[in-house]
Design an enzyme around this catalytic site. Structure first.
Site, PDB file in Angstrom:
ATOM      1  NE  ARG A 168      27.802  33.268  52.075  1.00 49.77           N
ATOM      2  CZ  ARG A 168      28.567  32.184  52.169  1.00 49.77           C
ATOM      3  NH1 ARG A 168      28.036  31.020  52.535  1.00 49.77           N
ATOM      4  NH2 ARG A 168      29.860  32.233  51.905  1.00 49.77           N
ATOM      5  CE  LYS A 196      31.868  25.538  55.731  1.00 53.52           C
ATOM      6  NZ  LYS A 196      30.723  26.369  55.326  1.00 53.52           N
TER       7      LYS A 196
HETATM    8  C1  PLP Z   1      33.336  31.988  50.542  1.00 53.79           C
HETATM    9  C2  PLP Z   1      33.380  30.496  50.356  1.00 53.79           C
HETATM   10  N1  PLP Z   1      34.149  29.978  49.381  1.00 53.79           N
HETATM   11  C3  PLP Z   1      34.233  28.667  49.154  1.00 53.79           C
HETATM   12  C4  PLP Z   1      33.530  27.766  49.932  1.00 53.79           C
HETATM   13  C5  PLP Z   1      33.646  26.306  49.606  1.00 53.79           C
HETATM   14  O1  PLP Z   1      32.423  25.828  49.103  1.00 53.79           O
HETATM   15  P1  PLP Z   1      32.318  24.340  48.494  1.00 53.79           P
HETATM   16  O2  PLP Z   1      32.432  23.391  49.628  1.00 53.79           O
HETATM   17  O3  PLP Z   1      30.980  24.328  47.837  1.00 53.79           O
HETATM   18  O4  PLP Z   1      33.431  24.195  47.529  1.00 53.79           O
HETATM   19  C6  PLP Z   1      32.719  28.247  50.968  1.00 53.79           C
HETATM   20  C7  PLP Z   1      31.977  27.341  51.854  1.00 53.79           C
HETATM   21  O5  PLP Z   1      32.499  26.418  52.405  1.00 53.79           O
HETATM   22  C8  PLP Z   1      32.646  29.638  51.184  1.00 53.79           C
HETATM   23  O6  PLP Z   1      31.873  30.165  52.159  1.00 53.79           O
END
Ligand code: PLP
Length: 367
Positions: free
Chosen positions: A133, A35
């Protein structure tokens, strides 16, 4: 065309190699989160091909729909990280192999949608360990068990596992003690219902340091029983998001923002006249550093976040900006820059997110 993000796909692969070695070396499967760069097609193609990647995950169904076929052709599974909206369950069942959930009402809608589609849909039940959250609060064990009991009655839903998200809203750092609570909950569910949970997902880029061998921890402190990590920022930007160190073996310049200089003039540091608020309603503070040479580059807060980008040339300092302009102090670089040249910036997470979301930022790729 500028502004643009230069994507070095070989550095993306180098980073995937590094996080894959660490994650699989710690007996965890690896979910790569797409994302942060809006599931950019060319970056996703590298991720889908990479042998260390087990799952491709995103928070937006639109992104997953775009790459589900490619992921499946490459033997990877797709994951929806954000709790599904009740209005998107048909798409979720169609494109997603595993969705994260915490609301029985939505899980029941997924069950119906899966039944209509003639499929069984995997879900991961989110537990909130204090970050506040998503997830059922960990101290409400009765609610967790009642929810599991209801899930297990659904004909078209498979309880694939449980998981936690930390260091997002509450900025809580994953540790052996809080993640051990997740492992205990998993064991209690397995014992009470006689089921086997395939996945206990221990968090995002803030959890990888717990596998050890880095600047924070020499040896592993991730509890046994956690068998999956979800990695976005740490693979694309090389950041350990718990303590701000670098993940060993990664580089931070796989993505570089490049913007063109449209004005270069020497001006005094202090605005003249009574000052009110800037373009974003903030009251800026200016330091009088005398006359400075300032470059205006054609990128602004519609495309980036000023405090989430750093000039690659260490002599340059970002002074501020508005929606379409960023002002950079180039005094220390002497005569090196002229109008029409570009300035390069490394991106932080917020800067990356905005640059990839902006329709005004181009992309260029190097293999
Ligand atoms: C539920 C969840 N898991 C994993 C991630 C990945 O986070 P990060 O970019 O800190 O690895 C996110 C956000 O992008 C998330 O909302």
């Amino acid at each position: 065309m500028y502004p643009r993000v230069n994507v070095d796909l070989s550095k993306v692969n180098q980073n995937l190699d590094a996080v894959s070695r660490i994650t699989h070396g710690g007996n965890c499967s690896m979910m790569i989160v797409t994302k942060g760069f809006c599931a950019d097609e060319k970056i996703v193609a590298e991720i889908a091909k990479h042998p260390g990647v087990d799952f491709l995950a995103d928070s937006r169904i639109k992104n997953i729909a775009a790459y589900a076929d490619l992921a499946h052709q490459n033997g990877k599974e797709t994951v929806l990280l954000r709790l599904p909206m009740g209005t998107e369950v048909d798409e979720v069942v169609k494109y997603v192999d595993l969705s994260f959930n915490s609301e029985l009402a939505t899980i029941r809608l997924l069950d119906e949608a899966a039944g209509k589609a003639g499929k069984k849909h995997n879900i991961l039940l989110m537990i909130d360990l204090g970050d506040l959250r998503e997830g059922i609060f960990f101290q409400e064990e009765d609610t967790i068990m009642e929810t599991v009991s209801e899930i297990l009655k659904l004909a078209n839903i498979n309880l694939y596992g449980i998981g936690v998200n930390l260091t997002c809203y509450g900025a809580v750092i994953p540790k052996n003690d809080n993640l051990s609570i997740l492992v205990d909950i998993a064991k209690k569910i397995e014992a009470k219902f006689g089921v086997k949970l395939a996945m206990v997902s221990g968090g995002n880029s803030s959890s990888i340091y717990l596998l050890g061998g880095n600047d924070v921890l020499k040896s592993r402190e991730l509890p046994e029983g956690i068998n999956n990590l979800r990695l976005g920022e740490c693979f694309i930007l090389g950041n350990d998001t718990a303590y701000g160190t670098k993940i060993p073996g990664t580089c931070s310049d796989a993505l570089i923002l490049e913007a063109e200089i449209i004005e270069l003039k020497s001006k005094q540091s202090l605005p003249i006249g009574e000052t009110g608020v800037d373009a974003f309603g903030q009251k800026p503070v200016y330091e009088d550093r005398g006359v400075r040479k300032r470059a205006i580059v054609a990128v602004g807060q519609q495309d980036i976040t000023l405090d989430s980008m750093t000039p690659v040339d260490e002599r340059l300092v970002i002074l501020g900006g508005s929606s379409d302009h960023t002002i950079v102090d180039v005094t220390e670089a002497g005569d090196q820059y002229k109008v029409g040249d570009t300035i390069s910036f490394e991106l932080g997470y917020g800067g990356m997110l905005k640059a990839f979301t902006s329709a005004y930022v181009d992309r260029a790729y190097r293999k």
